[in-house]
Design a protein around this motif. Structure first.
Motif, PDB file in Angstrom:
ATOM      1  N   TRP A 252       0.828  -1.205   0.000  1.00 43.94           N
ATOM      2  CA  TRP A 252       0.000   0.000   0.000  1.00 43.94           C
ATOM      3  C   TRP A 252       0.862   1.254   0.000  1.00 43.94           C
ATOM      4  N   VAL A 253       0.377   2.241  -0.732  1.00 40.51           N
ATOM      5  CA  VAL A 253       0.953   3.583  -0.695  1.00 40.51           C
ATOM      6  C   VAL A 253      -0.147   4.532  -0.236  1.00 40.51           C
ATOM      7  N   LEU A 254       0.072   5.227   0.885  1.00 35.27           N
ATOM      8  CA  LEU A 254      -0.908   6.150   1.431  1.00 35.27           C
ATOM      9  C   LEU A 254      -0.347   7.562   1.413  1.00 35.27           C
ATOM     10  N   TYR A 255      -1.247   8.542   1.400  1.00 35.93           N
ATOM     11  CA  TYR A 255      -0.844   9.932   1.297  1.00 35.93           C
ATOM     12  C   TYR A 255      -0.986  10.646   2.628  1.00 35.93           C
ATOM     13  N   SER A 256      -0.084  11.587   2.859  1.00 32.94           N
ATOM     14  CA  SER A 256      -0.227  12.466   4.004  1.00 32.94           C
ATOM     15  C   SER A 256      -1.382  13.425   3.741  1.00 32.94           C
ATOM     16  N   TRP A 257      -2.161  13.695   4.802  1.00 34.24           N
ATOM     17  CA  TRP A 257      -3.257  14.657   4.679  1.00 34.24           C
ATOM     18  C   TRP A 257      -2.755  16.087   4.784  1.00 34.24           C
ATOM     19  N   ASN A 258      -1.564  16.256   5.362  1.00 40.27           N
ATOM     20  CA  ASN A 258      -1.112  17.596   5.697  1.00 40.27           C
ATOM     21  C   ASN A 258       0.150  18.034   4.968  1.00 40.27           C
ATOM     22  N   SER A 259       0.692  17.190   4.103  1.00 45.25           N
ATOM     23  CA  SER A 259       1.918  17.543   3.404  1.00 45.25           C
ATOM     24  C   SER A 259       1.965  16.782   2.088  1.00 45.25           C
ATOM     25  N   ASN A 260       3.101  16.881   1.387  1.00 45.93           N
ATOM     26  CA  ASN A 260       3.294  16.163   0.134  1.00 45.93           C
ATOM     27  C   ASN A 260       3.978  14.820   0.333  1.00 45.93           C
ATOM     28  N   ASP A 261       4.122  14.384   1.587  1.00 47.88           N
ATOM     29  CA  ASP A 261       4.767  13.102   1.864  1.00 47.88           C
ATOM     30  C   ASP A 261       3.841  11.941   1.497  1.00 47.88           C
ATOM     31  N   ILE A 262       4.448  10.790   1.250  1.00 44.38           N
ATOM     32  CA  ILE A 262       3.696   9.555   1.055  1.00 44.38           C
ATOM     33  C   ILE A 262       4.274   8.501   1.996  1.00 44.38           C
ATOM     34  N   TYR A 263       3.492   7.449   2.244  1.00 42.75           N
ATOM     35  CA  TYR A 263       3.911   6.369   3.137  1.00 42.75           C
ATOM     36  C   TYR A 263       3.761   5.045   2.409  1.00 42.75           C
ATOM     37  N   LEU A 264       4.799   4.200   2.493  1.00 42.11           N
ATOM     38  CA  LEU A 264       4.802   2.880   1.885  1.00 42.11           C
ATOM     39  C   LEU A 264       4.709   1.846   2.993  1.00 42.11           C
ATOM     40  N   MET A 265       3.825   0.872   2.815  1.00 43.52           N
ATOM     41  CA  MET A 265       3.580  -0.119   3.850  1.00 43.52           C
ATOM     42  C   MET A 265       3.781  -1.537   3.330  1.00 43.52           C
ATOM     43  N   SER A 266       4.563  -2.297   4.080  1.00 41.58           N
ATOM     44  CA  SER A 266       4.616  -3.747   3.888  1.00 41.58           C
ATOM     45  C   SER A 266       4.043  -4.386   5.146  1.00 41.58           C
ATOM     46  N   ALA A 273       8.257   8.773   2.535  1.00 44.31           N
ATOM     47  CA  ALA A 273       8.966   9.358   1.393  1.00 44.31           C
ATOM     48  C   ALA A 273       8.446  10.766   1.158  1.00 44.31           C
ATOM     49  N   ASP A 274       9.361  11.674   0.787  1.00 42.56           N
ATOM     50  CA  ASP A 274       8.902  13.013   0.427  1.00 42.56           C
ATOM     51  C   ASP A 274       8.397  12.994  -1.006  1.00 42.56           C
ATOM     52  N   ARG A 275       7.961  14.143  -1.509  1.00 38.24           N
ATOM     53  CA  ARG A 275       7.351  14.174  -2.834  1.00 38.24           C
ATOM     54  C   ARG A 275       8.295  13.675  -3.921  1.00 38.24           C
ATOM     55  N   ASP A 276       9.616  13.862  -3.728  1.00 40.98           N
ATOM     56  CA  ASP A 276      10.590  13.431  -4.722  1.00 40.98           C
ATOM     57  C   ASP A 276      11.040  11.995  -4.538  1.00 40.98           C
ATOM     58  N   GLY A 277      10.406  11.291  -3.579  1.00 41.03           N
ATOM     59  CA  GLY A 277      10.688   9.869  -3.418  1.00 41.03           C
ATOM     60  C   GLY A 277      11.850   9.533  -2.524  1.00 41.03           C
ATOM     61  N   ASN A 278      12.427  10.509  -1.821  1.00 38.52           N
ATOM     62  CA  ASN A 278      13.504  10.217  -0.877  1.00 38.52           C
ATOM     63  C   ASN A 278      12.909   9.512   0.337  1.00 38.52           C
ATOM     64  N   MET A 279      13.350   8.282   0.593  1.00 34.94           N
ATOM     65  CA  MET A 279      12.691   7.418   1.570  1.00 34.94           C
ATOM     66  C   MET A 279      13.495   7.258   2.853  1.00 34.94           C
ATOM     67  N   SER A 280      12.780   7.081   3.956  1.00 31.88           N
ATOM     68  CA  SER A 280      13.391   6.730   5.239  1.00 31.88           C
ATOM     69  C   SER A 280      12.493   5.701   5.919  1.00 31.88           C
ATOM     70  N   VAL A 281      13.098   4.712   6.564  1.00 35.00           N
ATOM     71  CA  VAL A 281      12.356   3.643   7.227  1.00 35.00           C
ATOM     72  C   VAL A 281      11.982   4.110   8.626  1.00 35.00           C
ATOM     73  N   LEU A 282      10.679   4.152   8.923  1.00 30.63           N
ATOM     74  CA  LEU A 282      10.210   4.559  10.245  1.00 30.63           C
ATOM     75  C   LEU A 282      10.302   3.399  11.231  1.00 30.63           C
ATOM     76  N   PHE A 283       9.873   2.226  10.825  1.00 32.82           N
ATOM     77  CA  PHE A 283      10.131   1.022  11.616  1.00 32.82           C
ATOM     78  C   PHE A 283      10.093  -0.189  10.711  1.00 32.82           C
ATOM     79  N   ASN A 284      10.793  -1.237  11.147  1.00 27.27           N
ATOM     80  CA  ASN A 284      10.893  -2.468  10.361  1.00 27.27           C
ATOM     81  C   ASN A 284      11.348  -3.592  11.296  1.00 27.27           C
ATOM     82  N   ASP A 285      10.384  -4.221  11.982  1.00 31.24           N
ATOM     83  CA  ASP A 285      10.722  -5.309  12.886  1.00 31.24           C
ATOM     84  C   ASP A 285       9.526  -6.248  13.021  1.00 31.24           C
ATOM     85  N   ASP A 286       9.766  -7.382  13.659  1.00 30.95           N
ATOM     86  CA  ASP A 286       8.736  -8.407  13.798  1.00 30.95           C
ATOM     87  C   ASP A 286       7.754  -8.115  14.926  1.00 30.95           C
ATOM     88  N   GLU A 287       7.996  -7.056  15.679  1.00 28.95           N
ATOM     89  CA  GLU A 287       7.181  -6.758  16.852  1.00 28.95           C
ATOM     90  C   GLU A 287       5.973  -5.881  16.534  1.00 28.95           C
TER      91      GLU A 287
END
Length: 454
Positions: A252-266, A273-287
């Motif tokens: 899934w790709v979801l949009y920010s309601w308040n900015s041009n950011d997008i969120y990618l979910m596995s 990710a910002d509008r230009d696609g620069n990505m950062s991982v917010l969390f990634n673990d089994d918990e």
């Protein structure tokens, strides 16, 4: 934030000054007694005749209009869309929209409330406020299958061309004011067609960027191809995640309601990710596992976390399914990187539908073997208030000030009921003042702005 109070290019300075003046004086909303959930109040109730029990209402955050998708049933063909009608939530009136039968399957609602469909070589955009149609001759018929998308602000359209329903060839970006072609994106063989229920391409809210997730990447890498719809340039952006399928398989790709950011979910990763696609991982673990539901009024997401010794996922022949009923349900704030609340999953066999503006209240369907009902849940204590014993679907409107539920008549499946509730979720005085200004156009008098508060 203040775009909706602009008039003729001038900012309503009086309104901004008023909010600034009130902000330090206003106390935060009073907490609900004992951490209990609010008790919604029924404001309006309407009923509509439909052709089958898969007919439904489609709407966004706007409490003024919605669309009724009416499906009929045929033993040979199954369910087919019969008509789309505009629903006025103020008075319950219903107005059929003149959509050719061949175009019904291409009728979609934008996030800003417009309806659009493809009619031959034309893209038609319907405005609910004026109830008029604008015809844009932009959809060529070179390929056998096309998909059209209109931007959030209604200023641009993307026309995706396929030689069949799953093989993309190109995307054309149009200016809907002039109906001129702005840019053309040539499809890449690695463009993934699996996100958001099968879509190949996603767009920024203003349609200045096109996004395509990429197949055939290295293990543990998420790749996003970003096409600049203004300049025609293309960049490939990547980010590293854990080397397993649950991390790198973006669904899934979801949009920010308040900015041009997008969120990618596995399954177990949330990537910003910002509008230009620069990505950062917010969390990634089994918990923890990101949920699909986010707040319509703030930057908050649902998150499922392990409860005790329970497994967060169940594996069946190599496929993983999230064990929601035996997990904790929390609210995640991507700005702070913290889970701001977490309780045992409160909906039984039901589901979460929405989150309040401050993350304090969850909206969903609570269900067990005996009954099912719409409810509000305190995200800190788990306290629950049930307010509708028969609900098929529900969501917040006007941020979270109102709740819309729909359900079928118990004795007649061709009658669809719609209830609108006042949520009674507390807001601060500045929030209420801003909401008043945003939803009630200022009176413009001789170039100035007059605002009356009662």
């Amino acid at each position: 934030m203040f775009k909706s109070i602009q008039k003729s290019g001038r900012i309503a300075a009086v309104a901004i000054g008023l909010i600034a003046a009130l902000s330090p004086l206003a106390a935060p909303p009073a907490a609900l007694a004992g951490g209990s959930a609010p008790n919604p109040e029924l404001e309006k109730s309407y009923s509509f005749k439909v052709s089958s029990d898969v007919s439904h209402i489609s709407t966004g955050d706007d409490s003024k209009f919605g669309y009724l998708y009416d499906y009929d049933y045929d033993e040979d063909d199954g369910y087919n869309l019969k008509s789309v009608s505009l629903i006025n939530f103020n008075d319950g009136s219903s107005s059929p929209i003149a959509i050719p039968e061949k175009s019904l399957d291409s009728a979609y609602r934008t996030d800003s409330g417009q309806l659009y469909w493809v009619d031959g070589n034309n893209l038609v955009v319907f405005s609910p406020d004026s109830q008029t149609q604008a015809v844009h001759p932009i959809a060529s018929a070179k390929y056998s299958y096309i998909v059209a998308t209109v931007s959030y602000d209604g200023k641009r359209a993307a026309v995706e061309h396929y030689d069949n329903e799953s093989n993309p060839k190109k995307v054309e970006i149009y200016d809907l004011k002039s109906d001129e072609l702005i840019q053309t994106y040539q499809s890449n063989k690695d463009d993934s067609s699996l996100i958001n229920g099968g879509s190949t391409y996603q767009y920024s809210k203003d349609m200045s960027r096109l996004y395509a997730l990429q197949d055939n990447t290295k293990e543990g890498v998420v790749a996003l191809r970003v096409f600049n719809c203004d300049t025609g340039s293309t960049e490939l952006k990547t980010v590293n995640v854990k080397k397993d399928q649950r991390s790198s398989y973006i669904e899934w790709v979801l949009y920010s309601w308040n900015s041009n950011d997008i969120y990618l979910m596995s399954d177990i990763a949330l990537i910003k990710a910002d509008r230009d696609g620069n990505m950062s991982v917010l969390f990634n673990d089994d918990e923890q596992s990101p949920g699909l539901y986010s707040s319509a009024a703030a930057e908050l997401f649902s998150v499922y976390t392990k409860k005790g010794s329970n497994d967060l996922f169940e594996e069946d022949y190599g496929f993983y399914s999230r064990n929601e009923e035996d997990s904790n349900l929390g609210v995640y704030d991507p700005n702070s990187g913290k889970v701001i609340s977490s309780i045992a999953y409160p909906f039984g066999d039901g589901y979460l539908s929405d989150i309040s503006h401050d993350g304090s209240i969850l909206l969903g369907i609570s269900s067990d073997d005996d009954k099912s009902s719409a409810c509000l849940v305190d995200a800190q204590t788990g306290a629950k208030s049930e307010f509708n014993s028969r609900s098929n679907d529900l969501w917040f409107m006007d941020g979270d000030r109102k709740i819309l539920t729909d359900y079928y008549d118990e004795d007649d499946s061709t009658t669809l009921h719609v209830n609108i509730y006042k949520s009674n979720i507390p807001h601060s005085l500045p929030e209420d003042v801003l909401y008043f200004i945003q939803t009630h156009l200022p009176f413009v008098i001789g170039g100035g702005v007059a605002i009356v508060l009662i």
